[in-house]
Design a protein around this motif. Structure first.
Motif, mmCIF file in Angstrom:
data_model
loop_
_atom_site.group_PDB
_atom_site.id
_atom_site.type_symbol
_atom_site.label_atom_id
_atom_site.label_comp_id
_atom_site.label_asym_id
_atom_site.label_seq_id
_atom_site.Cartn_x
_atom_site.Cartn_y
_atom_site.Cartn_z
ATOM 1 N N LEU A 1 0.824 -1.191 0.000
ATOM 2 C CA LEU A 1 0.000 0.000 0.000
ATOM 3 C C LEU A 1 0.867 1.253 0.000
ATOM 4 O O LEU A 1 0.580 2.215 -0.702
ATOM 5 N N HIS A 2 1.946 1.225 0.773
ATOM 6 C CA HIS A 2 2.844 2.375 0.825
ATOM 7 C C HIS A 2 3.368 2.729 -0.571
ATOM 8 O O HIS A 2 3.392 3.899 -0.953
ATOM 9 N N ASP A 3 3.775 1.721 -1.331
ATOM 10 C CA ASP A 3 4.329 1.963 -2.665
ATOM 11 C C ASP A 3 3.275 2.530 -3.612
ATOM 12 O O ASP A 3 3.579 3.391 -4.434
ATOM 13 N N ALA A 4 2.044 2.054 -3.493
ATOM 14 C CA ALA A 4 0.956 2.570 -4.337
ATOM 15 C C ALA A 4 0.710 4.050 -4.042
ATOM 16 O O ALA A 4 0.503 4.847 -4.957
ATOM 17 N N VAL A 5 0.754 4.409 -2.767
ATOM 18 C CA VAL A 5 0.554 5.808 -2.384
ATOM 19 C C VAL A 5 1.718 6.649 -2.888
ATOM 20 O O VAL A 5 1.519 7.720 -3.462
ATOM 21 N N LYS A 6 2.944 6.168 -2.684
ATOM 22 C CA LYS A 6 4.128 6.902 -3.143
ATOM 23 C C LYS A 6 4.084 7.130 -4.653
ATOM 24 O O LYS A 6 4.533 8.162 -5.141
ATOM 25 N N ALA A 7 3.549 6.158 -5.390
ATOM 26 C CA ALA A 7 3.457 6.267 -6.849
ATOM 27 C C ALA A 7 2.343 7.224 -7.271
ATOM 28 O O ALA A 7 2.284 7.636 -8.422
ATOM 29 N N GLY A 8 1.464 7.572 -6.330
ATOM 30 C CA GLY A 8 0.381 8.500 -6.632
ATOM 31 C C GLY A 8 -0.712 7.900 -7.494
ATOM 32 O O GLY A 8 -1.426 8.620 -8.181
ATOM 33 N N ASP A 9 -0.866 6.585 -7.447
ATOM 34 C CA ASP A 9 -1.835 5.888 -8.292
ATOM 35 C C ASP A 9 -3.077 5.518 -7.479
ATOM 36 O O ASP A 9 -3.119 4.483 -6.822
ATOM 37 N N GLN A 27 -0.448 0.872 9.081
ATOM 38 C CA GLN A 27 0.807 0.149 9.237
ATOM 39 C C GLN A 27 1.984 1.056 8.901
ATOM 40 O O GLN A 27 1.970 1.794 7.913
ATOM 41 N N LEU A 28 3.002 0.999 9.724
ATOM 42 C CA LEU A 28 4.217 1.784 9.512
ATOM 43 C C LEU A 28 5.142 1.065 8.544
ATOM 44 O O LEU A 28 5.265 -0.160 8.585
ATOM 45 N N ASP A 29 5.804 1.837 7.684
ATOM 46 C CA ASP A 29 6.815 1.234 6.823
ATOM 47 C C ASP A 29 8.155 1.249 7.553
ATOM 48 O O ASP A 29 8.226 1.610 8.732
ATOM 49 N N SER A 39 0.879 10.130 1.460
ATOM 50 C CA SER A 39 -0.021 10.938 0.623
ATOM 51 C C SER A 39 0.187 12.423 0.906
ATOM 52 O O SER A 39 0.049 13.254 0.013
ATOM 53 N N VAL A 40 0.549 12.754 2.138
ATOM 54 C CA VAL A 40 0.862 14.149 2.491
ATOM 55 C C VAL A 40 2.162 14.571 1.805
ATOM 56 O O VAL A 40 2.219 15.616 1.160
ATOM 57 N N PHE A 41 3.195 13.749 1.932
ATOM 58 C CA PHE A 41 4.493 14.089 1.340
ATOM 59 C C PHE A 41 4.383 14.287 -0.168
ATOM 60 O O PHE A 41 5.020 15.162 -0.738
ATOM 61 N N SER A 42 3.566 13.448 -0.825
ATOM 62 C CA SER A 42 3.458 13.512 -2.287
ATOM 63 C C SER A 42 2.318 14.412 -2.765
ATOM 64 O O SER A 42 2.072 14.508 -3.957
ATOM 65 N N GLU A 43 1.636 15.045 -1.796
ATOM 66 C CA GLU A 43 0.557 15.986 -2.099
ATOM 67 C C GLU A 43 -0.552 15.350 -2.947
ATOM 68 O O GLU A 43 -1.075 15.961 -3.872
ATOM 69 N N GLU A 44 -0.897 14.118 -2.602
ATOM 70 C CA GLU A 44 -1.937 13.383 -3.316
ATOM 71 C C GLU A 44 -3.264 13.536 -2.573
ATOM 72 O O GLU A 44 -3.635 12.722 -1.738
ATOM 73 N N LYS A 45 -3.998 14.606 -2.895
ATOM 74 C CA LYS A 45 -5.236 14.930 -2.184
ATOM 75 C C LYS A 45 -6.280 13.822 -2.321
ATOM 76 O O LYS A 45 -6.921 13.443 -1.340
ATOM 77 N N ALA A 46 -6.459 13.277 -3.514
ATOM 78 C CA ALA A 46 -7.471 12.234 -3.716
ATOM 79 C C ALA A 46 -7.137 10.986 -2.904
ATOM 80 O O ALA A 46 -8.022 10.370 -2.307
ATOM 81 N N ILE A 47 -5.864 10.627 -2.859
ATOM 82 C CA ILE A 47 -5.450 9.471 -2.067
ATOM 83 C C ILE A 47 -5.606 9.776 -0.585
ATOM 84 O O ILE A 47 -6.091 8.933 0.178
#
Length: 86
Positions: A1-9, A27-29, A39-47
């Motif tokens: 899940l962390h990787d999906a969020v980081k990818a912004g998908d 869950q912590l990475d 999602s905050v770091f990557s500014e992904e509002k929808a996520i």
């Protein structure tokens, strides 16, 4: 899940919706961050909004290797001046 969020998908994140409930959405990475933190770091509002609606805890207090003082997702939003996500 962390990787999906980081990818912004968002679609990829949504594929995890069932596993979000069977695994901890908070869950912590290995760096001490949750998916919603990323999602905050990557500014992904929808996520960010999807994770909140899915039950992510934005008030959970923790530390990380990059953030040795206690913090929460809400404090990250304020510290990084990204309150428009919320």
């Amino acid at each position: 899940l962390h990787d999906a969020v980081k990818a912004g998908d968002l679609n990829y994140v949504k594929q995890y919706q069932d596993s979000i409930y069977s695994h901890s959405i908070d869950q912590l990475d290995d760096q001490g961050f949750t998916p919603i933190d990323w999602s905050v770091f990557s500014e992904e509002k929808a996520i960010f909004q999807f994770l909140v609606e899915s039950g992510a805890d934005v008030f959970a207090i923790r530390t990380s290797c990059d953030h040795p003082e206690e913090f929460s997702t809400i404090s990250l939003l304020i510290e990084l001046s990204k309150t428009e996500l919320f």
